[in-house]
Enzyme design. Structure first.
Site, PDB file in Angstrom:
ATOM      1  N   LEU A 144    -110.079 -64.781 -98.116  1.00 58.60           N
ATOM      2  CA  LEU A 144    -110.708 -64.679 -96.641  1.00 58.60           C
ATOM      3  C   LEU A 144    -110.768 -65.978 -96.282  1.00 58.60           C
ATOM      4  O   LEU A 144    -111.022 -66.682 -96.586  1.00 58.60           O
ATOM      5  CB  LEU A 144    -112.331 -63.858 -97.198  1.00 58.60           C
ATOM      6  CG  LEU A 144    -112.323 -62.462 -97.719  1.00 58.60           C
ATOM      7  CD1 LEU A 144    -113.611 -62.222 -98.005  1.00 58.60           C
ATOM      8  CD2 LEU A 144    -111.513 -61.476 -96.935  1.00 58.60           C
ATOM      9  N   ASP A 145    -111.017 -65.551 -94.702  1.00 62.33           N
ATOM     10  CA  ASP A 145    -111.065 -66.880 -93.969  1.00 62.33           C
ATOM     11  C   ASP A 145    -112.444 -67.409 -94.127  1.00 62.33           C
ATOM     12  O   ASP A 145    -113.409 -66.711 -94.581  1.00 62.33           O
ATOM     13  CB  ASP A 145    -110.817 -66.586 -92.547  1.00 62.33           C
ATOM     14  CG  ASP A 145    -109.433 -66.405 -92.089  1.00 62.33           C
ATOM     15  OD1 ASP A 145    -108.613 -66.800 -92.908  1.00 62.33           O
ATOM     16  OD2 ASP A 145    -109.212 -65.547 -91.063  1.00 62.33           O
ATOM     17  N   LYS A 146    -112.761 -68.984 -93.806  1.00 62.96           N
ATOM     18  CA  LYS A 146    -113.888 -69.352 -94.262  1.00 62.96           C
ATOM     19  C   LYS A 146    -115.091 -68.483 -93.550  1.00 62.96           C
ATOM     20  O   LYS A 146    -116.125 -68.563 -94.129  1.00 62.96           O
ATOM     21  CB  LYS A 146    -114.074 -70.804 -93.670  1.00 62.96           C
ATOM     22  CG  LYS A 146    -115.244 -71.643 -93.736  1.00 62.96           C
ATOM     23  CD  LYS A 146    -115.067 -73.041 -93.151  1.00 62.96           C
ATOM     24  CE  LYS A 146    -116.210 -73.727 -93.380  1.00 62.96           C
ATOM     25  NZ  LYS A 146    -115.912 -75.238 -92.625  1.00 62.96           N
TER      26      LYS A 146
END
Length: 328
Positions: A144-146
């Site tokens: 998942l993106d940050k």
């Protein structure tokens, strides 16, 4: 020395060059060292020799040979090491599911899944040794993106990693996201099939629609609207490209609220204050369990997301709802 490692290419790691995959996963391994290990056949993909420029695909197994920890030759650091106990305690409170094969976490915003420039050990991968059982640390099978919150699935052993990665590769997995987007989408539901490629200077890269890009397909469904100003949408990525949902919503002229990189940072025309957090949440995942039936896990919607929807007058779906029930 570390032993031989068998790294399984994750669902959203496919389609890239082998050397780029290795540099990202093992930042202490230099390009020259990678070239030498490939030339001598010590690094292999599915048991076969491979060029540095060769493309890897999800589900493939990359063999990493025993290497000295650290040292001038840039070896791979030992994976089991002390972790930040405060961060680990916080993350252990975010466990959504755990058995001998699968670990599911509710990833918070602001925590990168893997390391990168300037992150040091402040990323989820650096904390996974704290979840190890019998000396085996959990393995990432997707990312998942940050700043994306929500469901993150990890495998507790190699066989589970292979089974889960294969489920992602064969599209047997349903990953549902919730997002608040700016503007009005063209239809109440639709399919976005726009190829994406990374563009921009180093440190400023973003994914853009490009004819020479990688295939990327996303489904969306509007759950509620604030006139033409904003909408709550359910999203289902059919492929796993970097920033796929963010880039696809931006391409439709409806960037995700709070996503400054893709045009969602300016929100003066919306009620409340929503510029501080990206309103993208990995809400629910449904996939075959490696050994028993179907695994169906949801992550509670974060307080910041709930507050934003309340201020915008958008109604969140109930737990267990399936916005794409009619889609095969």
């Amino acid at each position: 020395m570390t032993g031989v490692q068998q790294e399984i290419v994750g669902e959203d790691e496919g389609g890239q060059r082998l050397d780029r995959y290795l540099r990202r996963k093992f930042p202490q391994l230099s390009q020259g060292r990678i070239q030498k290990l490939l030339r001598t056949g010590q690094i292999r993909v599915d048991g076969k020799r491979c060029e540095a420029s060769g493309k890897i695909e999800a589900g493939q197994v990359v063999r990493i040979p025993p290497l000295e920890n650290g040292g001038a030759e840039g070896g791979i650091p030992k994976r089991l090491h002390p972790v930040d106990e405060k961060q680990l305690a916080f993350l252990k409170r975010a466990v959504l599911f755990d058995d001998r094969d699968v670990l599911v976490l509710d990833k918070p915003a602001g925590l990168a899944v893997q390391g990168g420039s300037g992150l040091g050990d402040h990323h989820l991968d650096a904390l996974l040794d704290g979840f190890a059982e019998d000396g085996e640390r959990p393995r990432l099978v997707h990312r998942l993106d940050k700043d994306t919150t929500g469901v993150l699935v990890l495998a507790r052993n190699r066989r589970a990693a292979q089974a889960l990665t294969e489920s992602f590769r064969l599209r047997e997995t349903r990953k549902y996201y919730l997002a608040v987007v700016k503007g009005r989408l063209p239809e109440n539901s639709g399919k976005v099939a726009l190829k994406l490629a990374k563009r921009g200077l180093k440190g400023q890269e973003r994914m853009e629609v490009a004819e020479d890009g990688d295939r990327a397909v996303s489904l969306y469904r509007v759950l509620d609207r604030l006139g033409d100003a904003a909408a709550l949408v359910a999203l289902w990525p059919q492929t796993g490209r970097t920033h796929q949902l963010r880039a696809h919503m931006a391409a439709l002229g409806c960037p995700i609220v709070g996503d400054a990189k893709y045009g969602g940072g300016e929100c003066e025309n919306l009620p409340g204050n929503h510029g501080h957090a990206m309103l993208l949440h990995a809400w629910r995942i449904i996939l075959p369990h490696p050994h028993k039936g179907i695994l169906d896990v949801s992550a509670p919607v974060p307080a910041t997301f709930v507050k934003a929807c309340r201020e915008l007058g958008l109604n969140l779906p109930g737990r267990g709802e399936d916005p794409f029930m009619d889609v095969e």
